[in-house]
Design a protein around this motif. Structure first.
Motif, PDB file in Angstrom:
ATOM      1  N   UNK A  20       0.830  -1.208   0.000  1.00 46.29           N
ATOM      2  CA  UNK A  20       0.000   0.000   0.000  1.00 46.29           C
ATOM      3  C   UNK A  20       0.871   1.267   0.000  1.00 46.29           C
ATOM      4  N   UNK A  21       1.757   1.413   0.966  1.00 47.22           N
ATOM      5  CA  UNK A  21       2.527   2.651   1.100  1.00 47.22           C
ATOM      6  C   UNK A  21       3.534   2.851  -0.026  1.00 47.22           C
ATOM      7  N   UNK A 139       5.661   3.103 -18.416  1.00 45.90           N
ATOM      8  CA  UNK A 139       4.636   3.966 -19.019  1.00 45.90           C
ATOM      9  C   UNK A 139       3.422   3.142 -19.436  1.00 45.90           C
ATOM     10  N   UNK A 140       3.673   1.965 -19.981  1.00 50.92           N
ATOM     11  CA  UNK A 140       2.563   1.089 -20.370  1.00 50.92           C
ATOM     12  C   UNK A 140       1.762   0.673 -19.145  1.00 50.92           C
ATOM     13  N   UNK A 141       2.460   0.326 -18.082  1.00 48.45           N
ATOM     14  CA  UNK A 141       1.789  -0.068 -16.846  1.00 48.45           C
ATOM     15  C   UNK A 141       0.897   1.053 -16.317  1.00 48.45           C
ATOM     16  N   UNK A 142       1.377   2.286 -16.376  1.00 51.05           N
ATOM     17  CA  UNK A 142       0.601   3.427 -15.878  1.00 51.05           C
ATOM     18  C   UNK A 142      -0.691   3.625 -16.665  1.00 51.05           C
ATOM     19  N   UNK A 143      -0.712   3.189 -17.913  1.00 47.27           N
ATOM     20  CA  UNK A 143      -1.901   3.369 -18.748  1.00 47.27           C
ATOM     21  C   UNK A 143      -2.977   2.321 -18.489  1.00 47.27           C
ATOM     22  N   UNK A 144      -2.598   1.218 -17.858  1.00 48.31           N
ATOM     23  CA  UNK A 144      -3.583   0.149 -17.632  1.00 48.31           C
ATOM     24  C   UNK A 144      -3.758  -0.206 -16.165  1.00 48.31           C
ATOM     25  N   UNK A 147      -1.156   0.640 -10.172  1.00 49.50           N
ATOM     26  CA  UNK A 147      -0.096   0.098  -9.334  1.00 49.50           C
ATOM     27  C   UNK A 147       1.172   0.928  -9.367  1.00 49.50           C
ATOM     28  N   UNK A 148       2.051   0.654  -8.418  1.00 46.06           N
ATOM     29  CA  UNK A 148       3.276   1.438  -8.249  1.00 46.06           C
ATOM     30  C   UNK A 148       4.325   1.143  -9.304  1.00 46.06           C
ATOM     31  N   UNK A 149       4.285  -0.051  -9.883  1.00 45.95           N
ATOM     32  CA  UNK A 149       5.296  -0.449 -10.855  1.00 45.95           C
ATOM     33  C   UNK A 149       6.408  -1.301 -10.267  1.00 45.95           C
ATOM     34  N   UNK A 150       6.354  -1.573  -8.946  1.00 46.13           N
ATOM     35  CA  UNK A 150       7.396  -2.432  -8.364  1.00 46.13           C
ATOM     36  C   UNK A 150       7.392  -3.806  -9.037  1.00 46.13           C
ATOM     37  N   UNK A 151       6.200  -4.259  -9.429  1.00 47.73           N
ATOM     38  CA  UNK A 151       6.095  -5.574 -10.064  1.00 47.73           C
ATOM     39  C   UNK A 151       6.717  -5.583 -11.454  1.00 47.73           C
ATOM     40  N   UNK A 152       6.664  -4.439 -12.149  1.00 48.15           N
ATOM     41  CA  UNK A 152       7.333  -4.317 -13.446  1.00 48.15           C
ATOM     42  C   UNK A 152       8.848  -4.372 -13.240  1.00 48.15           C
ATOM     43  N   UNK A 169       8.587   8.962 -10.716  1.00 47.17           N
ATOM     44  CA  UNK A 169       9.496   8.105 -11.468  1.00 47.17           C
ATOM     45  C   UNK A 169       9.971   6.956 -10.580  1.00 47.17           C
ATOM     46  N   UNK A 170      10.161   5.765 -11.165  1.00 52.36           N
ATOM     47  CA  UNK A 170      10.630   4.626 -10.364  1.00 52.36           C
ATOM     48  C   UNK A 170      12.129   4.719 -10.091  1.00 52.36           C
ATOM     49  N   UNK A 171      12.508   4.527  -8.837  1.00 50.68           N
ATOM     50  CA  UNK A 171      13.909   4.439  -8.439  1.00 50.68           C
ATOM     51  C   UNK A 171      14.165   2.994  -8.024  1.00 50.68           C
TER      52      UNK A 171
END
Length: 308
Positions: A20-21, A139-144, A147-152, A169-171
């Protein structure tokens, strides 16, 4: 037989800390797993995409899409077909030249894990599609997804990572060596798959001051990685549960399901389903028997899923 255009692979994932956080900027520990999803693309009859999904060797989904509009012509599961159509349309937004009526593809995906486990069937697919189409996976993940993108990030990684969102932006950092006892930690499946997007939407819709909780989770994540004693790690798990439980207004899973367990239990990802993490000094078979008697037969050692 059509021409082979490309084959791609992405790892599944486990989020150890910061559920969550992570959506609000917490630094989290995430682990790519040795199971994932492959995607193979071959040329086929122009004007169509024929799609097949295999889960652990069994054909579980088929669909045919019309090009270039990506209308679903036929499918074995409408919701899944609509999601794939949405995903490919999102690629078109990032690359206007992607897909036209003169093209045709046969696509096969092979998922190596039970999709009810919550190990990242969607994120590994998104990353595979991004590899094929050469668009940015985040960017693709953000469109669908919300989620945070950690899984990407896990889909693309061979090692555990520290993940954080800063300025949208992901670090991503390679995590230090995991504590020696990590392979012996247990994953217990709660017999149900959580609706991740619904959980994310519910969390993001609540206005609250999360800075104190985020700072605490950042410190806990670092302490988890530096921990040299299983008993201390169990204390960190319990503290983590209290912090996140207070934020989302939920009771920690040990209190609701496993009050008699001799050790610590921590939710992973969306609370209430998928896997939980369990840690105890007692032998694995004793712990496994406890969870089986409680009605939770899927019990794994974390080491079974770590990339060697």
């Amino acid at each position: 037989m059509g021409e082979n255009i490309g084959s791609f692979f992405s790892h599944g994932k486990i989020l150890i800390s910061g559920e969550y956080l992570v959506l609000k900027g917490a630094k989290v520990l995430a682990i790519p797993v040795n199971l994932g999803q492959s995607l193979t693309v071959t040329s086929a009859k122009p004007g169509h995409i024929n799609w097949e999904t295999f889960e652990r060797g069994q054909l579980t989904f088929t669909a045919q899409f019309q090009l270039p509009g990506l209308a679903v012509l036929e499918t074995s599961h409408d919701e899944k077909a609509q999601y794939i159509s949405k995903l490919l349309m999102a690629v078109q937004k990032l690359d206007a030249a992607f897909l036209n009526s003169n093209e045709g593809y046969a696509i096969k995906t092979h998922i190596e894990f039970d999709t009810r486990w919550g190990l990242g069937s969607s994120s590994s697919l998104i990353n595979n599609i991004a590899q094929w189409t050469q668009v940015n996976a985040f960017e693709l993940n953000q469109r669908v997804s919300q989620g945070s993108g950690y899984d990407i990030a896990c889909a693309q990684s061979e090692t555990p990572i520290l993940y954080q969102i800063k300025n949208n932006l992901p670090i991503i950092e390679k995590a230090p060596l995991l504590p020696f006892f990590f392979p012996e930690l247990m994953l217990v499946h709660l017999n149900k798959k959580m609706a991740t997007e619904a959980n994310i939407s519910g969390f993001l819709s609540k206005p609250m001051d999360l800075e104190p909780a985020i700072k605490s989770i950042n410190i806990l994540t670092e302490k988890m990685l530096c921990c040299t004693q299983l008993s201390k790690f169990q204390e960190l798990m319990e503290t983590h549960e209290k912090i996140v439980g207070k934020v989302i207004g939920r009771t920690p899973v040990k209190e609701t399901l496993f009050a008699g367990f001799d050790g610590a239990v921590k939710s992973l990802g969306a609370w209430g389903g998928d896997f939980v993490l369990a840690a105890s000094a007692r032998p694995f078979e004793v712990q496994k028997s406890y969870f089986e008697q409680k009605g939770f037969p899927t019990v794994l050692k974390l080491g079974q899923l770590l990339i060697s």
